[in-house]
Write an enzyme that holds these catalytic residues in place. Structure first.
Site, mmCIF file in Angstrom:
data_model
loop_
_atom_site.group_PDB
_atom_site.id
_atom_site.type_symbol
_atom_site.label_atom_id
_atom_site.label_comp_id
_atom_site.label_asym_id
_atom_site.label_seq_id
_atom_site.Cartn_x
_atom_site.Cartn_y
_atom_site.Cartn_z
ATOM 1 N N LYS A 11 0.839 -1.201 0.000
ATOM 2 C CA LYS A 11 0.000 0.000 0.000
ATOM 3 C C LYS A 11 0.881 1.263 0.000
ATOM 4 C CE LYS A 11 -3.846 -2.404 2.290
ATOM 5 N NZ LYS A 11 -4.725 -2.466 3.483
ATOM 6 N N TYR A 51 -12.352 -2.718 -3.225
ATOM 7 C CA TYR A 51 -12.852 -2.760 -1.844
ATOM 8 C C TYR A 51 -14.393 -2.737 -1.784
ATOM 9 C CZ TYR A 51 -8.253 -2.253 0.385
ATOM 10 O OH TYR A 51 -6.969 -2.464 0.850
ATOM 11 N N THR A 93 -5.404 -7.997 10.428
ATOM 12 C CA THR A 93 -5.781 -6.685 9.884
ATOM 13 C C THR A 93 -5.254 -5.551 10.753
ATOM 14 O OG1 THR A 93 -7.771 -7.725 8.990
ATOM 15 C CG2 THR A 93 -7.764 -5.317 9.088
ATOM 16 N N ASN A 114 -2.084 -0.060 7.119
ATOM 17 C CA ASN A 114 -1.498 -1.353 7.515
ATOM 18 C C ASN A 114 -0.616 -2.016 6.458
ATOM 19 O OD1 ASN A 114 -3.502 -2.266 5.845
ATOM 20 N ND2 ASN A 114 -4.623 -3.425 7.403
ATOM 21 N N HIS A 117 -1.811 -5.516 1.426
ATOM 22 C CA HIS A 117 -3.063 -6.249 1.211
ATOM 23 C C HIS A 117 -2.747 -7.660 0.733
ATOM 24 C CE1 HIS A 117 -7.044 -7.318 -0.388
ATOM 25 N NE2 HIS A 117 -6.376 -7.822 -1.407
ATOM 26 N N GLU A 128 -9.755 -10.125 -7.592
ATOM 27 C CA GLU A 128 -8.804 -9.011 -7.454
ATOM 28 C C GLU A 128 -7.758 -9.039 -8.576
ATOM 29 O OE1 GLU A 128 -7.530 -9.700 -3.434
ATOM 30 O OE2 GLU A 128 -9.399 -8.920 -2.603
HETATM 31 P P1 DAT Z 1 -7.728 -7.260 5.434
HETATM 32 O O1 DAT Z 1 -6.961 -6.180 4.703
HETATM 33 O O2 DAT Z 1 -6.910 -7.814 6.581
HETATM 34 O O3 DAT Z 1 -8.268 -8.328 4.529
HETATM 35 P P2 DAT Z 1 -10.432 -6.221 5.609
HETATM 36 O O4 DAT Z 1 -10.683 -6.849 4.274
HETATM 37 O O5 DAT Z 1 -11.407 -6.500 6.710
HETATM 38 O O6 DAT Z 1 -8.971 -6.552 6.147
HETATM 39 O O7 DAT Z 1 -10.396 -4.629 5.428
HETATM 40 C C1 DAT Z 1 -9.766 -4.048 4.310
HETATM 41 C C2 DAT Z 1 -8.951 -2.878 4.760
HETATM 42 O O8 DAT Z 1 -9.842 -1.875 5.282
HETATM 43 C C3 DAT Z 1 -7.988 -3.179 5.917
HETATM 44 O O9 DAT Z 1 -6.741 -3.662 5.456
HETATM 45 C C4 DAT Z 1 -7.862 -1.859 6.568
HETATM 46 C C5 DAT Z 1 -9.224 -1.235 6.400
HETATM 47 N N1 DAT Z 1 -10.074 -1.453 7.587
HETATM 48 C C6 DAT Z 1 -10.661 -2.609 7.974
HETATM 49 N N2 DAT Z 1 -11.344 -2.457 9.116
HETATM 50 C C7 DAT Z 1 -11.172 -1.162 9.462
HETATM 51 C C8 DAT Z 1 -11.605 -0.369 10.558
HETATM 52 N N3 DAT Z 1 -12.393 -0.875 11.528
HETATM 53 N N4 DAT Z 1 -11.229 0.934 10.607
HETATM 54 C C9 DAT Z 1 -10.455 1.466 9.633
HETATM 55 N N5 DAT Z 1 -10.011 0.778 8.571
HETATM 56 C C10 DAT Z 1 -10.364 -0.510 8.487
HETATM 57 MG MG MG Z 2 -9.709 -8.211 3.049
#
Ligand code: DAT
Ligand code: MG
Length: 151
Positions: A11, A51, A93, A114, A117, A128
């Site tokens: 990212k 997303y 995450t 973070n 991805h 994706e």
């Molecule tokens: P991951 O990237 O571990 O698959 P995810 O698909 O649940 O996690 O979410 C996608 C991204 O969105 C994640 O990398 C960071 C952001 N995100 C997820 N939950 C969040 C939250 N509660 N607050 C802020 N950003 C969040």
């Molecule tokens: Mg995800």
């Protein structure tokens, strides 16, 4: 063997912080095979498609602003059980809950920033990959070292 491909993306914060080489090195050393890679700044509609599962979440607009704020490195890593293996290397995450030794555990502090991805399932990976790569951008090649990685 269940050979899979995972979509992995460093990212914008990973690029800005100059840690791409170290991150890519972890996937290489693990034994995964790089079959596609490019640097790109993601157009907003593409980010929203990537997303789309989060479009109703309250963090969606900040997530889209962040992921389009600068270049990312889009990659496809291939190998046995690659989707789960990549998620293991990446960590949870929330980087504060990620184990040391994982990428998020070693390099991140906040869920919203973070570093990386990784696809969460084979189906997500296919979806994706089709968003970020044309089929002719994905390479196929043999590695002589594979006999020392796979039994
Ligand atoms: P991951 O990237 O571990 O698959 P995810 O698909 O649940 O996690 O979410 C996608 C991204 O969105 C994640 O990398 C960071 C952001 N995100 C997820 N939950 C969040 C939250 N509660 N607050 C802020 N950003 C969040
Ligand atoms: Mg995800």
């Amino acid at each position: 063997m269940a050979t899979e491909q995972s979509y992995v993306m460093i990212k914008p914060d990973g690029i800005q912080r100059g840690i791409c080489g170290e991150i890519i090195s972890r996937f290489e050393k693990k034994g995964l095979k790089l079959v596609a890679m490019k640097l790109m700044t993601i157009p907003k509609p593409m980010a929203e498609m990537h997303y789309s599962e989060h479009k109703n979440k309250k963090f969606f607009s900040s997530l889209i602003s962040y992921i389009t704020s600068g270049p990312v490195i889009a990659m496809i890593w291939e190998g046995d059980n690659a989707v789960q293996v990549c998620r293991c290397l990446i960590g949870k995450t929330n980087p504060q809950e990620s184990e040391p030794g994982t990428i998020r555990g070693d390099f991140g502090m906040m869920t919203g920033v973070n570093v990386i991805h990784g696809s969460d399932s084979v189906e997500s990976a296919k979806r994706e990959i089709s968003i970020f790569f044309r089929s002719e951008e994905i390479d196929t090649y043999d590695r002589s070292i594979d006999k020392w990685i796979y039994e």
